[in-house]
Design a protein around this motif. Structure first.
Motif, PDB file in Angstrom:
ATOM      1  N   LYS A 242     -20.897 -30.426  44.385  1.00 45.91           N
ATOM      2  CA  LYS A 242     -21.199 -31.107  43.278  1.00 45.91           C
ATOM      3  C   LYS A 242     -22.109 -30.421  42.390  1.00 45.91           C
ATOM      4  N   GLU A 243     -23.146 -29.750  42.674  1.00 49.16           N
ATOM      5  CA  GLU A 243     -24.208 -28.866  41.966  1.00 49.16           C
ATOM      6  C   GLU A 243     -23.116 -27.750  41.147  1.00 49.16           C
ATOM      7  N   LEU A 244     -22.369 -27.285  41.917  1.00 48.71           N
ATOM      8  CA  LEU A 244     -21.586 -26.059  41.477  1.00 48.71           C
ATOM      9  C   LEU A 244     -20.689 -26.621  40.321  1.00 48.71           C
ATOM     10  N   LEU A 245     -20.196 -27.807  40.205  1.00 52.04           N
ATOM     11  CA  LEU A 245     -19.175 -28.247  39.423  1.00 52.04           C
ATOM     12  C   LEU A 245     -20.122 -28.540  37.922  1.00 52.04           C
ATOM     13  N   LYS A 246     -21.400 -28.437  38.042  1.00 53.52           N
ATOM     14  CA  LYS A 246     -22.110 -28.503  36.896  1.00 53.52           C
ATOM     15  C   LYS A 246     -21.937 -27.442  36.003  1.00 53.52           C
ATOM     16  N   ASN A 247     -21.836 -26.225  36.514  1.00 55.20           N
ATOM     17  CA  ASN A 247     -21.751 -25.050  35.920  1.00 55.20           C
ATOM     18  C   ASN A 247     -20.575 -25.206  34.648  1.00 55.20           C
ATOM     19  N   LYS A 256     -13.562 -25.078  44.183  1.00 55.08           N
ATOM     20  CA  LYS A 256     -12.862 -25.123  45.629  1.00 55.08           C
ATOM     21  C   LYS A 256     -12.477 -23.708  46.187  1.00 55.08           C
ATOM     22  N   LYS A 257     -12.320 -22.689  45.214  1.00 50.98           N
ATOM     23  CA  LYS A 257     -11.751 -21.365  45.510  1.00 50.98           C
ATOM     24  C   LYS A 257     -13.104 -20.659  46.070  1.00 50.98           C
ATOM     25  N   ILE A 258     -14.112 -21.000  45.225  1.00 54.34           N
ATOM     26  CA  ILE A 258     -15.495 -20.352  45.542  1.00 54.34           C
ATOM     27  C   ILE A 258     -16.019 -20.773  46.930  1.00 54.34           C
ATOM     28  N   PHE A 259     -15.748 -22.010  47.202  1.00 54.15           N
ATOM     29  CA  PHE A 259     -16.251 -22.575  48.628  1.00 54.15           C
ATOM     30  C   PHE A 259     -15.422 -22.102  49.626  1.00 54.15           C
ATOM     31  N   GLU A 260     -14.318 -21.930  49.274  1.00 53.96           N
ATOM     32  CA  GLU A 260     -13.266 -21.284  50.424  1.00 53.96           C
ATOM     33  C   GLU A 260     -13.613 -19.844  50.783  1.00 53.96           C
ATOM     34  N   TYR A 261     -13.905 -19.118  49.432  1.00 48.13           N
ATOM     35  CA  TYR A 261     -14.324 -17.755  49.675  1.00 48.13           C
ATOM     36  C   TYR A 261     -15.681 -17.640  50.491  1.00 48.13           C
ATOM     37  N   ILE A 277     -12.360 -12.957  44.581  1.00 42.43           N
ATOM     38  CA  ILE A 277     -11.574 -14.149  44.777  1.00 42.43           C
ATOM     39  C   ILE A 277     -10.323 -14.270  43.964  1.00 42.43           C
ATOM     40  N   LYS A 278      -9.253 -14.268  44.704  1.00 42.87           N
ATOM     41  CA  LYS A 278      -7.791 -14.406  43.875  1.00 42.87           C
ATOM     42  C   LYS A 278      -7.923 -15.759  42.910  1.00 42.87           C
ATOM     43  N   GLY A 279      -7.277 -15.291  41.506  1.00 43.44           N
ATOM     44  CA  GLY A 279      -7.298 -16.198  40.499  1.00 43.44           C
ATOM     45  C   GLY A 279      -8.611 -16.365  39.836  1.00 43.44           C
ATOM     46  N   PHE A 280      -9.569 -15.552  40.096  1.00 39.61           N
ATOM     47  CA  PHE A 280     -10.793 -15.966  39.613  1.00 39.61           C
ATOM     48  C   PHE A 280     -10.878 -15.324  37.986  1.00 39.61           C
ATOM     49  N   PRO A 281     -10.980 -16.052  36.969  1.00 38.33           N
ATOM     50  CA  PRO A 281     -10.982 -15.778  35.708  1.00 38.33           C
ATOM     51  C   PRO A 281     -12.036 -14.714  35.272  1.00 38.33           C
ATOM     52  N   LEU A 282     -11.762 -13.600  35.273  1.00 39.75           N
ATOM     53  CA  LEU A 282     -12.351 -12.459  34.972  1.00 39.75           C
ATOM     54  C   LEU A 282     -12.873 -12.493  33.556  1.00 39.75           C
ATOM     55  N   ASN A 283     -12.423 -12.938  32.824  1.00 35.30           N
ATOM     56  CA  ASN A 283     -12.948 -13.208  31.250  1.00 35.30           C
ATOM     57  C   ASN A 283     -14.047 -13.989  31.275  1.00 35.30           C
ATOM     58  N   LEU A 284     -14.250 -14.813  32.113  1.00 36.16           N
ATOM     59  CA  LEU A 284     -15.521 -15.862  31.999  1.00 36.16           C
ATOM     60  C   LEU A 284     -16.617 -15.286  33.029  1.00 36.16           C
ATOM     61  N   TYR A 285     -16.310 -14.338  33.897  1.00 34.40           N
ATOM     62  CA  TYR A 285     -17.241 -13.782  34.792  1.00 34.40           C
ATOM     63  C   TYR A 285     -18.617 -13.710  34.388  1.00 34.40           C
ATOM     64  N   ASP A 286     -18.712 -13.107  32.974  1.00 33.09           N
ATOM     65  CA  ASP A 286     -20.221 -12.951  32.275  1.00 33.09           C
ATOM     66  C   ASP A 286     -21.053 -14.127  32.263  1.00 33.09           C
ATOM     67  N   ARG A 287     -20.332 -15.238  31.935  1.00 34.77           N
ATOM     68  CA  ARG A 287     -20.565 -16.764  31.419  1.00 34.77           C
ATOM     69  C   ARG A 287     -20.905 -17.294  32.798  1.00 34.77           C
TER      70      ARG A 287
END
Length: 295
Positions: A242-247, A256-261, A277-287
């Protein structure tokens, strides 16, 4: 002959009856003729008759007046073909106005309207009382802060002092000094800034919903990130779902993918492991990592 004789043979009493019938018809015709020929002619020039006709004519005028479409105040710059026809303008007069408007110019008085459309004085007198120009046009002669250019008259912009050029401290009033930013957009920018815990990068402003890119660029010409915000980071290895979803940059699927990893590797040693992580949005990594750490 015997066949026809049976049809025309009458006894005495029958002949008398036919004779009386004929006489009665003739008398009735004479009475009708005398009655119609002696009918009195009505004089249509008497005062009473003339008054009656005058009353009928006035009622007709009232009815016609009620049928006329009611005219409400309007800006003559936006007259359409239909509206112009209702006002009594000819097609040529309407076309002249439309051609003038296509050049990006405006008429700002009834004299300018007549000059462009070449309508008659009588028609101008009828429709001009309904002309409604913008308030600044009406006041431009009274206010020295108004000026003109080749297209129309525009008010001079009065410079308003802003409290800061720091985009993370700018108020709604500060933001509204930028052309294109009104009440709603200024509030929306501040709400998004709160969601981000402050702008860390200036290009985050382009993420504000409904904010035009051109307007956002105007904002960034005045306001900038003068100091980084103090963002409360969370540990990616201990944070709850729940807290991670606040990002602001993480949706349900990515969460869900982050928790599975995390379950797979037991613990992330470095926050950069998110890129694995497969399918991770690299363009949003720095954010995304603005709000996460791996301890």
């Amino acid at each position: 002959m015997n066949i026809f004789k049976s049809h025309f043979w009458y006894n005495k009493s029958q002949r008398n009856g036919i004779f009386l019938l004929l006489v009665s018809i003739i008398i009735l015709q004479i009475i009708i003729f005398i009655d119609f020929s002696s009918e009195e002619k009505v004089d249509l020039t008497t005062p009473r008759t003339l008054a009656f006709h005058k009353k009928i004519d006035s009622l007709k005028l009232i009815t016609l007046e009620k049928r006329k479409p009611k005219i409400y105040p309007f800006n003559p710059n936006y007259i359409t073909d239909y509206k112009g026809a209702q006002l009594g303008m000819s097609l040529n007069e309407i076309d002249r106005l439309l051609a003038f408007r296509k050049t990006g110019k405006f008429v700002n008085s009834k004299k300018e309207f007549q000059k462009v459309t070449i309508i008659s004085d009588s028609l101008l007198t009828i429709i001009s009382p309904y002309f409604k120009f913008p308030e600044w046009v009406i006041k431009r002669k009274e206010n020295t802060n108004y000026t003109s250019n080749s297209k129309s008259f525009y008010p001079k912009k009065v410079k308003i002092k802003i409290s800061t050029t720091n985009i993370n401290k700018a108020t709604a009033e500060d933001l509204k000094t930028i052309s294109g930013v009104g009440e709603k957009l200024s509030v929306r920018i501040i709400k998004y800034r709160s969601k981000l815990q402050g702008f860390s990068k200036e290009n985050q402003l382009y993420e504000v919903w409904g904010l035009d890119r051109e307007v956002a660029s105007k904002v960034l010409k005045v306001f900038s990130v003068l100091e980084l915000p103090n963002i409360q980071k969370t540990n990616v290895n201990t944070v709850s779902f729940k807290e991670l979803l606040k990002n602001p940059y993480i949706d349900y699927e990515l969460c869900k993918k982050i928790f599975e990893y995390r379950d797979e590797v037991a613990e992330l040693q470095d926050i950069s492991e998110l890129k694995n992580i497969k399918g991770f949005p690299l363009n949003l990594y720095d954010r995304i990592v603005l709000y996460l750490v791996a301890k």
